[in-house]
Design an enzyme around this catalytic site. Structure first.
Site, PDB file in Angstrom:
ATOM      1  N   GLU A 185     -19.624  72.603  31.119  1.00  0.00           N
ATOM      2  CA  GLU A 185     -19.403  71.943  32.407  1.00  0.00           C
ATOM      3  C   GLU A 185     -20.531  72.203  33.405  1.00  0.00           C
ATOM      4  O   GLU A 185     -20.825  71.355  34.252  1.00  0.00           O
ATOM      5  CB  GLU A 185     -18.078  72.409  33.015  1.00  0.00           C
ATOM      6  N   HIS A 230     -17.849  80.777  40.845  1.00  0.00           N
ATOM      7  CA  HIS A 230     -17.932  79.330  41.064  1.00  0.00           C
ATOM      8  C   HIS A 230     -16.768  78.869  41.937  1.00  0.00           C
ATOM      9  O   HIS A 230     -15.689  79.458  41.903  1.00  0.00           O
ATOM     10  CB  HIS A 230     -17.858  78.570  39.732  1.00  0.00           C
ATOM     11  N   CYS A 254     -14.631  75.142  32.544  1.00  0.00           N
ATOM     12  CA  CYS A 254     -16.005  75.390  32.064  1.00  0.00           C
ATOM     13  C   CYS A 254     -16.268  74.841  30.666  1.00  0.00           C
ATOM     14  O   CYS A 254     -17.397  74.541  30.304  1.00  0.00           O
ATOM     15  CB  CYS A 254     -16.290  76.883  32.004  1.00  0.00           C
TER      16      CYS A 254
END
Length: 260
Positions: free
Chosen positions: A71, A168, A255
């Site tokens: 990702e 993130h 991800c």
């Protein structure tokens, strides 16, 4: 009318390589098991396929220990794809490895040329906007360059801020439907989701916030029973996947795939 923020016909995944034991990690939680990672990855791909979607399964990349986390290499939108520019130097080469697959899937593939950095894990696409969280891996210049690209395709981008110490933006949030966001209290308290319906994960289950809505399913990391029960009661069909090895590399449900 389909909702491109959670209704998908295709996904791209990459099998973990043996080198995954050398993957980046913000906190030392032990070495991930390749066997465990492969088993969980197989379960993850099967869940995506169970919705009727086509899953493009790429071969492992020994030279890039973190390449299973596809990702971060791109943003996929209905109009085209944007190749990212990762903030972790060891991950820069993953983008070139992903590019041919995306060019096979899309007529329009753009790229972040720099000098800024941006990773897909910091981007949440909702029914109305593209939210990008500034983080240690995504800087102002990277966000600005992406904003110009997506504006060409008619998308508005809003910059927000990832909580300190969180890798993130999507470590702490995920989209459940066009108007509903699953988030940690530390992130929702920042006010960045004003106007959305917010579902806060249970206290002590912050890692459950990195889930994905993929067609009719919500894929959640296993081991967070109160959050899973809350989602179930809210009417979502939850599939729990063992994320214990992935988590040792700061990885989660979002991800592991590019969805479009």
């Amino acid at each position: 009318m389909t909702n491109p923020s959670f209704e998908f016909s295709r996904a791209i995944t990459r099998r973990p390589a043996a080198s995954i034991v050398d993957g980046l990690r913000a906190t030392e939680m032990g070495t991930p098991s390749l066997t465990g990672m492969l088993a969980a990855h197989t379960q993850y791909v099967a869940a995506l396929k169970s919705t009727g979607a086509e899953v493009i399964e790429l071969e492992p990349l020994e030279a890039f220990p973190d390449a299973v986390f596809v990702e971060d290499t791109a943003l996929c939108l209905p109009q085209g794809a944007v190749l990212m520019r990762p903030g972790a130097p060891s991950r820069m080469g993953e983008v070139a490895e992903m590019a041919p697959t995306l060019r096979d899937c899309y007529a329009d593939v753009r790229e972040i040329s720099g000098p800024g950095h941006i990773e897909g894990g910091d981007i949440l696409v909702t029914g109305r906007e593209v939210l990008v969280g500034r983080s240690d891996r995504t800087d102002a210049a990277g966000v600005a360059e992406l904003a110009e690209i997506v504006a060409d395709w008619g998308h508005s981008l809003r910059e927000v801020f990832t909580p300190p110490g969180v890798l993130h933006f999507k470590t702490d949030c995920s989209l459940m439907d066009g108007e509903t966001i699953l988030a940690t209290k530390r992130l929702s308290a920042s006010g960045c989701f004003e106007g959305y319906r917010i579902l806060d994960v249970a206290d002590g289950e912050e890692a459950a916030a990195n889930a994905i809505r993929f067609n009719n399913l919500v894929l959640c990391p296993a081991g967070f029973p109160r959050t899973a029960e809350m989602l179930d009661k809210a009417g979502f069909e939850v599939v729990q996947i063992d994320n214990s090895d992935c988590a040792k590399l700061d990885g989660g449900m979002s991800c592991l795939s590019l969805r479009f």
